[in-house]
Design a protein around this motif. Sequence first.
Motif, PDB file in Angstrom:
ATOM      1  N   LYS A   7     -17.958  50.294  21.564  1.00 32.21           N
ATOM      2  CA  LYS A   7     -18.794  49.720  20.509  1.00 32.21           C
ATOM      3  C   LYS A   7     -18.941  50.775  19.413  1.00 32.21           C
ATOM      4  N   ILE A   8     -18.548  50.409  18.210  1.00 34.02           N
ATOM      5  CA  ILE A   8     -18.520  51.357  17.100  1.00 34.02           C
ATOM      6  C   ILE A   8     -19.503  50.920  16.026  1.00 34.02           C
ATOM      7  N   LEU A   9     -20.328  51.849  15.566  1.00 31.24           N
ATOM      8  CA  LEU A   9     -21.272  51.576  14.486  1.00 31.24           C
ATOM      9  C   LEU A   9     -20.916  52.440  13.288  1.00 31.24           C
ATOM     10  N   LEU A  10     -20.650  51.795  12.159  1.00 30.04           N
ATOM     11  CA  LEU A  10     -20.429  52.489  10.888  1.00 30.04           C
ATOM     12  C   LEU A  10     -21.766  52.588  10.165  1.00 30.04           C
ATOM     13  N   VAL A  11     -22.134  53.780   9.742  1.00 30.28           N
ATOM     14  CA  VAL A  11     -23.413  53.963   9.053  1.00 30.28           C
ATOM     15  C   VAL A  11     -23.170  54.489   7.645  1.00 30.28           C
ATOM     16  N   ASN A  12     -23.633  53.731   6.668  1.00 28.53           N
ATOM     17  CA  ASN A  12     -23.622  54.171   5.278  1.00 28.53           C
ATOM     18  C   ASN A  12     -24.983  54.792   4.995  1.00 28.53           C
ATOM     19  N   PRO A  13     -25.061  56.113   4.821  1.00 29.19           N
ATOM     20  CA  PRO A  13     -26.365  56.772   4.677  1.00 29.19           C
ATOM     21  C   PRO A  13     -27.008  56.474   3.336  1.00 29.19           C
ATOM     22  N   PRO A  14     -28.332  56.558   3.263  1.00 31.11           N
ATOM     23  CA  PRO A  14     -28.997  56.413   1.959  1.00 31.11           C
ATOM     24  C   PRO A  14     -28.643  57.597   1.082  1.00 31.11           C
ATOM     25  N   HIS A  15     -28.369  57.322  -0.179  1.00 31.11           N
ATOM     26  CA  HIS A  15     -27.962  58.380  -1.098  1.00 31.11           C
ATOM     27  C   HIS A  15     -29.131  58.788  -1.972  1.00 31.11           C
ATOM     28  N   THR A  16     -29.141  60.063  -2.356  1.00 29.89           N
ATOM     29  CA  THR A  16     -30.275  60.571  -3.130  1.00 29.89           C
ATOM     30  C   THR A  16     -30.040  60.549  -4.635  1.00 29.89           C
ATOM     31  N   ALA A  17     -28.828  60.195  -5.074  1.00 29.52           N
ATOM     32  CA  ALA A  17     -28.517  60.196  -6.504  1.00 29.52           C
ATOM     33  C   ALA A  17     -29.442  59.248  -7.256  1.00 29.52           C
TER      34      ALA A  17
ATOM     35  N   LEU B 283     -11.251  46.895  13.546  1.00 29.82           N
ATOM     36  CA  LEU B 283     -11.373  45.509  14.008  1.00 29.82           C
ATOM     37  C   LEU B 283     -10.017  44.966  14.454  1.00 29.82           C
ATOM     38  N   ASP B 284      -8.995  45.238  13.680  1.00 34.10           N
ATOM     39  CA  ASP B 284      -7.661  44.743  14.001  1.00 34.10           C
ATOM     40  C   ASP B 284      -7.099  45.392  15.258  1.00 34.10           C
ATOM     41  N   ALA B 285      -7.602  46.581  15.579  1.00 33.30           N
ATOM     42  CA  ALA B 285      -7.176  47.253  16.806  1.00 33.30           C
ATOM     43  C   ALA B 285      -7.947  46.749  18.024  1.00 33.30           C
ATOM     44  N   GLY B 286      -8.882  45.810  17.800  1.00 31.13           N
ATOM     45  CA  GLY B 286      -9.591  45.189  18.918  1.00 31.13           C
ATOM     46  C   GLY B 286     -10.939  45.775  19.244  1.00 31.13           C
ATOM     47  N   PHE B 287     -11.452  46.666  18.403  1.00 34.97           N
ATOM     48  CA  PHE B 287     -12.732  47.297  18.697  1.00 34.97           C
ATOM     49  C   PHE B 287     -13.904  46.451  18.209  1.00 34.97           C
ATOM     50  N   ASN B 288     -15.024  46.637  18.829  1.00 31.55           N
ATOM     51  CA  ASN B 288     -16.282  45.985  18.462  1.00 31.55           C
ATOM     52  C   ASN B 288     -16.940  46.852  17.386  1.00 31.55           C
ATOM     53  N   VAL B 289     -16.987  46.355  16.166  1.00 27.98           N
ATOM     54  CA  VAL B 289     -17.438  47.166  15.030  1.00 27.98           C
ATOM     55  C   VAL B 289     -18.593  46.489  14.311  1.00 27.98           C
ATOM     56  N   GLU B 290     -19.614  47.280  13.973  1.00 28.28           N
ATOM     57  CA  GLU B 290     -20.736  46.811  13.151  1.00 28.28           C
ATOM     58  C   GLU B 290     -20.978  47.810  12.040  1.00 28.28           C
ATOM     59  N   LEU B 291     -21.633  47.348  10.971  1.00 30.08           N
ATOM     60  CA  LEU B 291     -21.988  48.209   9.844  1.00 30.08           C
ATOM     61  C   LEU B 291     -23.491  48.216   9.661  1.00 30.08           C
ATOM     62  N   LEU B 292     -24.064  49.413   9.533  1.00 32.87           N
ATOM     63  CA  LEU B 292     -25.460  49.585   9.149  1.00 32.87           C
ATOM     64  C   LEU B 292     -25.472  50.229   7.769  1.00 32.87           C
ATOM     65  N   ASP B 293     -25.872  49.473   6.761  1.00 34.99           N
ATOM     66  CA  ASP B 293     -25.917  49.990   5.399  1.00 34.99           C
ATOM     67  C   ASP B 293     -27.350  50.421   5.088  1.00 34.99           C
ATOM     68  N   ALA B 294     -27.601  51.712   5.260  1.00 36.80           N
ATOM     69  CA  ALA B 294     -28.948  52.249   5.081  1.00 36.80           C
ATOM     70  C   ALA B 294     -29.311  52.466   3.613  1.00 36.80           C
ATOM     71  N   GLU B 295     -28.386  52.138   2.708  1.00 33.68           N
ATOM     72  CA  GLU B 295     -28.731  52.192   1.285  1.00 33.68           C
ATOM     73  C   GLU B 295     -29.755  51.113   0.935  1.00 33.68           C
ATOM     74  N   PHE B 296     -29.750  50.023   1.680  1.00 37.18           N
ATOM     75  CA  PHE B 296     -30.742  48.980   1.416  1.00 37.18           C
ATOM     76  C   PHE B 296     -32.118  49.507   1.795  1.00 37.18           C
ATOM     77  N   GLY B 297     -33.004  49.466   0.857  1.00 37.31           N
ATOM     78  CA  GLY B 297     -34.356  49.970   1.081  1.00 37.31           C
ATOM     79  C   GLY B 297     -34.744  51.033   0.079  1.00 37.31           C
ATOM     80  N   PRO B 298     -34.186  52.265   0.207  1.00 40.28           N
ATOM     81  CA  PRO B 298     -33.298  52.742   1.266  1.00 40.28           C
ATOM     82  C   PRO B 298     -34.064  52.943   2.575  1.00 40.28           C
ATOM     83  N   LEU B 299     -33.362  52.867   3.684  1.00 36.23           N
ATOM     84  CA  LEU B 299     -33.996  53.031   4.982  1.00 36.23           C
ATOM     85  C   LEU B 299     -34.406  54.481   5.210  1.00 36.23           C
ATOM     86  N   PRO B 300     -35.631  54.734   5.678  1.00 29.31           N
ATOM     87  CA  PRO B 300     -36.008  56.097   6.062  1.00 29.31           C
ATOM     88  C   PRO B 300     -35.268  56.509   7.326  1.00 29.31           C
TER      89      PRO B 300
END
Length: 514
Positions: A7-17, A40-57
Amino acid sequence: MNSNPYKILLVNPPHTAIGSRIPKEQLPPLGLLSVGGPLLDAGFNVELLDAEFGPLPLAAITGQIKAVQPDLLLMGHSGSTSAHETIMQIAALAKAALPAIQIIYGGVFPTYHWQDVLDGNPQIDYIVRGEGERTTVLLVQALLAKTDLETVKGIAFRKAGKTVATPPAEMLKDLDAFRVGWELIDHSRYSYWGHRRAVVVQFSRGCPYLCSYCGQRGFWTQWRHRDPVKFAKELARLHREQGVQLINFADELPTGSKKAWRTFLEALIAEDVNLTLVGSTRAGDIVRDADILHLYKKAGVIRFLLGIEGYDAETLQTIKKGTTITEDKEAIRLLRQHGIISMATYVIGFEEETDRNYWRSLQFLLAYDPDQIQLVYVTPHRWTPYFPTVANRKVIQTDTRKWDYKHQVLATTQVPAWRVFLWAKTIELVMQARPKAILRLFFGYDAEFRHAMRWYTRMGRRVWLHEIKAFLCRIKPLADGPTLEEFWGTSLHKQEQALAKGHKKVAAQTNISL
């Protein structure tokens, strides 16, 4: 159904710019999606957490990572240097919450700083160096199969207590071989340009020019482009199926091949979709394309950012810009003639400047007469040829989260930081509030032109006021900071080329298309 247990989680961190906070709009993280598609095409279970929304603490990000319980956590950011410290914090918190988790870090900054990152941050397990689409899949497959990681090119990791790096991965010859994982996002959440549904894309990678300060050129190693017709069809599909209205090009030089760019424009026009295109290019390409600029407009191009960088011919030669003042002016004139907005990016701080230099900069910018302006501060990346030329200049900003081109990081000995800042804000105010700019807000080429001018003016006004408040209340430049070399270490410019070019025949074919 994904067949792989990882299970793979991609995390886009909140940016300070500053710019990423002001518009209250969000663009998708193209880099992570580009890695997510092949996984995904290689068959892995992938999700994305986009922490820019908020941004998330950070606490909320950690909580969401813990809730997902991933085996692998992948992080990276387009604002690589300024996002680094935030990524390190997230990685440390994730490791504390889930000790068994393995963390992979990719992007431009870790590609070159891999040894420092691994030596100083035990929470990072692996670094992907260079393009990530193929390398990340091979790394994850090797981890799953427990095979020797030294067989995977383009990574860095620890072995027997020592930090090691494998040989560079080969440059991707076919950019259409790996797809973007668009299904990882909800397109309705992403917008730009006044709440228009938007995506970030790449038609090409790299740049054949030798600008010494560019932090991207060597990362991609060589200029290449996607199949123009396939690319146009992908954009049309995103419009028809996902309602995408705005296309933001992340390319350094999408127009690098006139033949390929023209083919793309004609293919997109044939698709008959109502898209707005924005991006960056060189003034020389606009002058070269004077006879096809009507196709730019018909395809939906509304703004191109032009790297003007400076007015002094000697400085432009020193930084190997490869352009002229005459060419810059002509590009702006041609874009305006075709109803396309010109945004001039102007860099402060290449040399030791004086008040007279800033006054001259304003005079030249007024003569250039761009529709919009973006003033940025020189930001010397350790892997660029520019770095050793300024290694002895003093650093006045040691918080790397502010190394985002919108904060002063190098001292100017003849002008104090507060006056450099005052000059920058004055130049921006004069340029955006001059009568010509105001008239274009209300009487521009067409409705789309006027919308773009008004949207940027609203955002620019808010950013301008925010930056003044931040400088007065929070930004405290160091009076006597370390030298650049003392702060970052010795230059890495000899390692600038991140990827192996591969077969000579492919390289020759790419050069022919320029």
